[in-house]
Write a protein that holds these residues in place. Sequence first.
Motif, PDB file in Angstrom:
ATOM      1  N   ARG A   1       0.856  -1.189   0.000  1.00 55.93           N
ATOM      2  CA  ARG A   1       0.000   0.000   0.000  1.00 55.93           C
ATOM      3  C   ARG A   1       0.891   1.239   0.000  1.00 55.93           C
ATOM      4  O   ARG A   1       2.095   1.151   0.253  1.00 55.93           O
ATOM      5  CB  ARG A   1      -0.920  -0.005   1.232  1.00 55.93           C
ATOM      6  CG  ARG A   1      -0.174  -0.010   2.553  1.00 55.93           C
ATOM      7  CD  ARG A   1      -1.077  -0.316   3.736  1.00 55.93           C
ATOM      8  NE  ARG A   1      -0.433  -0.024   5.002  1.00 55.93           N
ATOM      9  CZ  ARG A   1       0.490  -0.773   5.590  1.00 55.93           C
ATOM     10  NH1 ARG A   1       0.882  -1.894   5.003  1.00 55.93           N
ATOM     11  NH2 ARG A   1       1.023  -0.419   6.751  1.00 55.93           N
ATOM     12  N   ASN A   2       0.316   2.404  -0.267  1.00 55.61           N
ATOM     13  CA  ASN A   2       1.103   3.630  -0.361  1.00 55.61           C
ATOM     14  C   ASN A   2       1.845   3.953   0.933  1.00 55.61           C
ATOM     15  O   ASN A   2       2.957   4.474   0.908  1.00 55.61           O
ATOM     16  CB  ASN A   2       0.206   4.816  -0.721  1.00 55.61           C
ATOM     17  CG  ASN A   2      -0.274   4.773  -2.155  1.00 55.61           C
ATOM     18  OD1 ASN A   2       0.375   4.180  -3.017  1.00 55.61           O
ATOM     19  ND2 ASN A   2      -1.415   5.398  -2.428  1.00 55.61           N
ATOM     20  N   ASP A   3       1.224   3.646   2.076  1.00 58.49           N
ATOM     21  CA  ASP A   3       1.802   4.036   3.352  1.00 58.49           C
ATOM     22  C   ASP A   3       2.537   2.903   4.039  1.00 58.49           C
ATOM     23  O   ASP A   3       2.786   2.950   5.240  1.00 58.49           O
ATOM     24  CB  ASP A   3       0.726   4.602   4.286  1.00 58.49           C
ATOM     25  CG  ASP A   3       1.327   5.422   5.432  1.00 58.49           C
ATOM     26  OD1 ASP A   3       2.380   6.052   5.213  1.00 58.49           O
ATOM     27  OD2 ASP A   3       0.754   5.404   6.536  1.00 58.49           O
ATOM     28  N   SER A   4       2.907   1.863   3.291  1.00 59.46           N
ATOM     29  CA  SER A   4       3.730   0.816   3.897  1.00 59.46           C
ATOM     30  C   SER A   4       4.981   1.453   4.480  1.00 59.46           C
ATOM     31  O   SER A   4       5.589   2.341   3.871  1.00 59.46           O
ATOM     32  CB  SER A   4       4.133  -0.227   2.852  1.00 59.46           C
ATOM     33  OG  SER A   4       3.016  -0.962   2.402  1.00 59.46           O
ATOM     34  N   PHE A   5       5.329   1.036   5.687  1.00 53.95           N
ATOM     35  CA  PHE A   5       6.479   1.566   6.422  1.00 53.95           C
ATOM     36  C   PHE A   5       6.389   3.072   6.625  1.00 53.95           C
ATOM     37  O   PHE A   5       7.387   3.781   6.653  1.00 53.95           O
ATOM     38  CB  PHE A   5       7.793   1.146   5.770  1.00 53.95           C
ATOM     39  CG  PHE A   5       7.989  -0.328   5.881  1.00 53.95           C
ATOM     40  CD1 PHE A   5       8.568  -0.886   6.996  1.00 53.95           C
ATOM     41  CD2 PHE A   5       7.504  -1.171   4.903  1.00 53.95           C
ATOM     42  CE1 PHE A   5       8.672  -2.256   7.133  1.00 53.95           C
ATOM     43  CE2 PHE A   5       7.598  -2.548   5.028  1.00 53.95           C
ATOM     44  CZ  PHE A   5       8.182  -3.090   6.146  1.00 53.95           C
TER      45      PHE A   5
END
Length: 527
Positions: free
Chosen positions: A311-315
């Motif tokens: 997803r875009n906000d991984s980590f």
Amino acid sequence: MLGGRWTLLSLTAAAMLAGTACGASKGAGDPAPPPAASAAPDASSSSSSSGGGSGSSSGGAQEGSEGNGDAGDDGRLDASDAGAPRADIPAIACPDTVGAVYATPTGLPAMAMDLRGTILTCAQDVSYTLTDVTAKLAAKSVTGVVATSGMNFYRIAYRTYRDDGVPGVSTAGVYLPTTPRALPMPVIAVGHPTEGLATSVTPSENATSLDDLALPWVAHGFVVIATDYAGQGNAGVQGYTDNHDQAHSLLDSVRALRALLDPSVLDQRVLLVGYSQGGGAVLASQGLAASYGVAGNVVATVVFAAEYFGRNDSFGYQQLLENPTELTIVTGVTRPVVAATRDYAFSYNVLGASSAGVTFPASLQSGIQSSIMSMGEVPFGGYLQGVAPTVGDLFDEGFRTSMLACLGSPVVAEDGGAATATCSGVASQFHTWMQNDLVAPDPAGAPVLYVQGLADTVMPPDQEAACNIAELQAAGVDVQVCVDTPAEHTTVVPRNVGFALQWSEAKLYGTALPAYSSTGSMPACQP
């Protein structure tokens, strides 16, 4: 280290010595292992370093070579010299020096899909007795694995694709058991954890790098190949957390192993195993195996604390961009390092070497580029904390605000106030790449064993594992979750690889799955 060796973390003796939470000892329903084949003549020999041969690189001499080959005049054995096909000796000649494996050949024929896995160079390396293997497992605090085989270690380079349509070359370590299982055997392909981008931390060049991850399977008589990922240790830069790039190297390693050994040694079964960054490569491979293809049938996959951009906000990538005034030291041990390493790898591989530092402030580009390509992950993380005390210091301001616009987030100025920006330039290119790199899980693909420690501060389970598992389950993938409450990122593999090995054997041989007992519950996803 993201990949399981963050030496800066505090490891307690209790965590290191605690028993395997997922049931390493066999229960009544555990499968009996298939019989081992007759021991090879070298099974009881003392360990030795062969130095990888005396010849120079064969370059493209083995292009497309499969089946039996002759040892030639270098005195080295291959399967054609041994009578019946053997799992501990390649079926092709391996005359190259170890160093030649990491020198990417030039002038190769144009890449094509049917050349994936073609071996370019092959070097014989060290051998380990059963006693050696047992000692190496103990040195990594591996529990629940009783070795039955020594091994011969080889290093190879093989052709692959980087991103779709981009040719590349990956290197790999190959573990061949001196006392193999009954033939034919499955292919065990391993994805390594994050070590950094520097050549000096290439996993196949480290004699102990994967002793807790790859060695348990060869200790049970399986053949194992562990890719370095294209660009790690040879020409270029690895596609760090690039789902397609890493998955291609992993899937094509299966083809390479088949090209290395006599066809009768291996059957169509494939098991993919990965930890941290390698766990992400395995999850990407689960979703891409059907479309990209794999030489065989992926029966099952095993991931430990997967580092996966789903997803875009991984980590916390989006959160970093939204909070430029936050101190990098309080964002968690992984986030700034992961962001910087992924940004650099993207810029190098997609925009070109001359643009490799473009996402960083101009004043830091030279220093970051020099450091990221010369340091392992842990020292690079320390370097970043020194030169980028706040999150805003880590990014070129135009790139950061444009990326926020691309992601549909409120645009925040460097001082934390409101600002305006458009999705354009490098940020637009990066955003397009991010979206194209997302891989949907395959509900018809291989089942997943997901092993996660709840004490993992490198990859907090509520922010990563829980979100990955929820996505897999929502897509209809068969997921078995193993939760180990005391396990940290650095201990989750040695504490649980024994159970993972039992689970893998049950999947590979169609026997009853072993019982396990999680010591906690996976928290809800908190992205």
